[in-house]
Each structure stands twice: as structure tokens, then as C-alpha cells.
Write a protein that holds these residues in place. Structure first.
Motif, mmCIF file in Angstrom:
data_model
loop_
_atom_site.group_PDB
_atom_site.id
_atom_site.type_symbol
_atom_site.label_atom_id
_atom_site.label_comp_id
_atom_site.label_asym_id
_atom_site.label_seq_id
_atom_site.Cartn_x
_atom_site.Cartn_y
_atom_site.Cartn_z
ATOM 1 N N ARG A 39 0.840 -1.210 0.000
ATOM 2 C CA ARG A 39 0.000 0.000 0.000
ATOM 3 C C ARG A 39 0.873 1.258 0.000
ATOM 4 O O ARG A 39 0.580 2.222 -0.720
ATOM 5 N N GLN A 40 1.933 1.236 0.808
ATOM 6 C CA GLN A 40 2.846 2.387 0.822
ATOM 7 C C GLN A 40 3.454 2.604 -0.561
ATOM 8 O O GLN A 40 3.509 3.734 -1.054
ATOM 9 N N GLU A 41 3.919 1.521 -1.184
ATOM 10 C CA GLU A 41 4.529 1.637 -2.507
ATOM 11 C C GLU A 41 3.531 2.189 -3.521
ATOM 12 O O GLU A 41 3.872 3.066 -4.325
ATOM 13 N N HIS A 42 2.307 1.695 -3.483
ATOM 14 C CA HIS A 42 1.276 2.166 -4.416
ATOM 15 C C HIS A 42 1.078 3.675 -4.280
ATOM 16 O O HIS A 42 1.055 4.410 -5.265
ATOM 17 N N ASP A 43 0.925 4.147 -3.031
ATOM 18 C CA ASP A 43 0.728 5.583 -2.798
ATOM 19 C C ASP A 43 1.938 6.392 -3.264
ATOM 20 O O ASP A 43 1.782 7.466 -3.860
ATOM 21 N N CYS A 44 3.134 5.887 -3.004
ATOM 22 C CA CYS A 44 4.349 6.600 -3.410
ATOM 23 C C CYS A 44 4.472 6.652 -4.933
ATOM 24 O O CYS A 44 4.845 7.687 -5.498
ATOM 25 N N ARG A 45 4.179 5.560 -5.605
ATOM 26 C CA ARG A 45 4.238 5.539 -7.079
ATOM 27 C C ARG A 45 3.197 6.480 -7.685
ATOM 28 O O ARG A 45 3.464 7.168 -8.674
ATOM 29 N N LYS A 46 2.023 6.508 -7.085
ATOM 30 C CA LYS A 46 0.974 7.414 -7.551
ATOM 31 C C LYS A 46 1.431 8.868 -7.416
ATOM 32 O O LYS A 46 1.260 9.680 -8.324
ATOM 33 N N TRP A 47 2.032 9.191 -6.270
ATOM 34 C CA TRP A 47 2.527 10.555 -6.059
ATOM 35 C C TRP A 47 3.636 10.874 -7.055
ATOM 36 O O TRP A 47 3.663 11.954 -7.638
ATOM 37 N N ALA A 48 4.569 9.935 -7.262
ATOM 38 C CA ALA A 48 5.676 10.151 -8.199
ATOM 39 C C ALA A 48 5.150 10.421 -9.600
ATOM 40 O O ALA A 48 5.612 11.352 -10.280
ATOM 41 N N ALA A 49 4.193 9.639 -10.045
ATOM 42 C CA ALA A 49 3.625 9.820 -11.387
ATOM 43 C C ALA A 49 2.944 11.182 -11.507
ATOM 44 O O ALA A 49 3.118 11.884 -12.513
ATOM 45 N N ALA A 50 2.208 11.564 -10.482
ATOM 46 C CA ALA A 50 1.502 12.847 -10.508
ATOM 47 C C ALA A 50 2.454 14.033 -10.502
ATOM 48 O O ALA A 50 2.110 15.116 -10.974
ATOM 49 N N ASN A 51 3.676 13.829 -9.985
ATOM 50 C CA ASN A 51 4.631 14.928 -9.864
ATOM 51 C C ASN A 51 5.797 14.822 -10.837
ATOM 52 O O ASN A 51 6.761 15.581 -10.730
ATOM 53 N N GLY A 52 5.731 13.874 -11.749
ATOM 54 C CA GLY A 52 6.742 13.764 -12.791
ATOM 55 C C GLY A 52 8.080 13.226 -12.338
ATOM 56 O O GLY A 52 9.089 13.480 -12.977
ATOM 57 N N TRP A 53 8.092 12.488 -11.235
ATOM 58 C CA TRP A 53 9.341 11.914 -10.736
ATOM 59 C C TRP A 53 9.538 10.524 -11.316
ATOM 60 O O TRP A 53 8.626 9.687 -11.268
ATOM 61 N N ASN A 54 10.709 10.249 -11.844
ATOM 62 C CA ASN A 54 11.058 8.946 -12.388
ATOM 63 C C ASN A 54 11.534 8.033 -11.259
ATOM 64 O O ASN A 54 12.549 8.296 -10.634
ATOM 65 N N VAL A 55 10.794 6.962 -11.016
ATOM 66 C CA VAL A 55 11.168 6.004 -9.969
ATOM 67 C C VAL A 55 12.096 4.961 -10.589
ATOM 68 O O VAL A 55 11.708 4.247 -11.506
ATOM 69 N N VAL A 56 13.319 4.906 -10.068
ATOM 70 C CA VAL A 56 14.315 3.972 -10.609
ATOM 71 C C VAL A 56 14.576 2.788 -9.687
ATOM 72 O O VAL A 56 15.229 1.827 -10.099
#
Length: 152
Positions: A39-56
């Protein structure tokens, strides 16, 4: 003043392309199904996508305490190494207490942020859900307040 977050941009405050890592952790998972960290990962990925951050990268320590000095967190150690080598220059956590509950570790992260080595995004601070549940809330808020001003 160092900013804790740099939302809606693909670059950090230092003009570097964001290479973000997500760090998730839960102290005790009696089911061993990793639902809390997922759940934490899902929320973090959602935030990253909304803010244009590339998760590596994603680092996760499931069912491992962050407050005990004698407990090793292998994925946390890998995350710290990735920040030191420059492999990642941003870290997204669901809440700061997922990252650490130890003063020395918190000071290390804040120092890395002040030096421009890492940009930190803490979703609970962004959503203003507060830190009342964190045992070290006074320490966390005292240390983070200068970095959070104007952001929450």
C-alpha cells in the motif's frame, strides 16, 4: 533554505534529473503478505507519477523495526548506499517514520538534503496528516520544520 520536496517537476532544486527511490517499511507483518508495504509503494508511485518523478528503484524492509539500534535493515542500507553513490537523488516515503525513527539517521538524511545530495518527499507531510502517531514527533517536527515551511 533547503526544500523537502520539489513537486511537479522532473528536476531537483539543483537542476538534476530526478532519479527517485521509494522506501517502504512496516515494523511487524504477522501475515507475511506484505500488504502494508505494498500500500505504501502504491501511494508513493501514484505521487511520483503525478509529480513527474522517475522512480528507478524500490527498497522495502517488511516486518523490520526502525527504532531498535541492533536490528539490521538490509534494504535501508542499500538505499543509503544508492544515495551516497548518486544512483538515486530523491527518496519518496509514505511517512518519515517509515524511513527512520532514530535521531542520528534522521540527521543524516537532513544533512544529505541540505547538501543537495537528495530530495525527500514524505507523503504524510504533503497531505498534512501530521506526525502525532510518531513516537519521536517532537524530534521529527523540530528537525523538519525549517524544511517544511511553506510546503504543508
Amino acid at each position: 533554505m533547503t526544500q523537502l520536496i520539489q513537486p511537479n517537476t522532473r528536476t531537483s532544486a539543483q537542476g538534476k534529473t530526478i532519479r527517485a527511490a521509494i522506501y517502504t517499511r512496516i515494523s511487524f507483518d504477522d501475515t507475511k503478505r506484505e500488504e502494508g508495504v505494498e500500500r505504501q509503494e502504491h501511494d508513493c508511485r501514484k505521487w511520483a507519477a503525478a509529480n513527474g518523478w522517475n522512480v528507478v528503484a524500490h527498497y522495502s524492509d517488511n516486518s523490520i523495526s526502525a527504532s531498535k539500534f541492533d536490528v539490521e535493515r538490509p534494504q535501508y542500507d542499500l538505499l543509503c548506499a544508492a544515495v551516497l553513490t548518486g544512483e538515486v537523488n530523491a527518496v519518496i516515503v509514505w511517512d518519515v517514520d517509515r524511513l527512520t525513527r532514530q535521531q542520528g539517521q534522521l540527521e543524516w538524511w537532513l544533512d544529505m538534503a541540505r547538501r543537495g545530495r537528495v530530495t525527500l518527499a514524505c507523503l504524510c507531510s504533503i497531505r498534512d496528516c501530521g506526525f502525532s502517531h510518531v513516537k519521536v514527533s517532537g524530534l521529527v517536527m523540530g528537525a523538519c520544520r525549517p524544511l517544511l515551511q511553506g510546503l504543508v
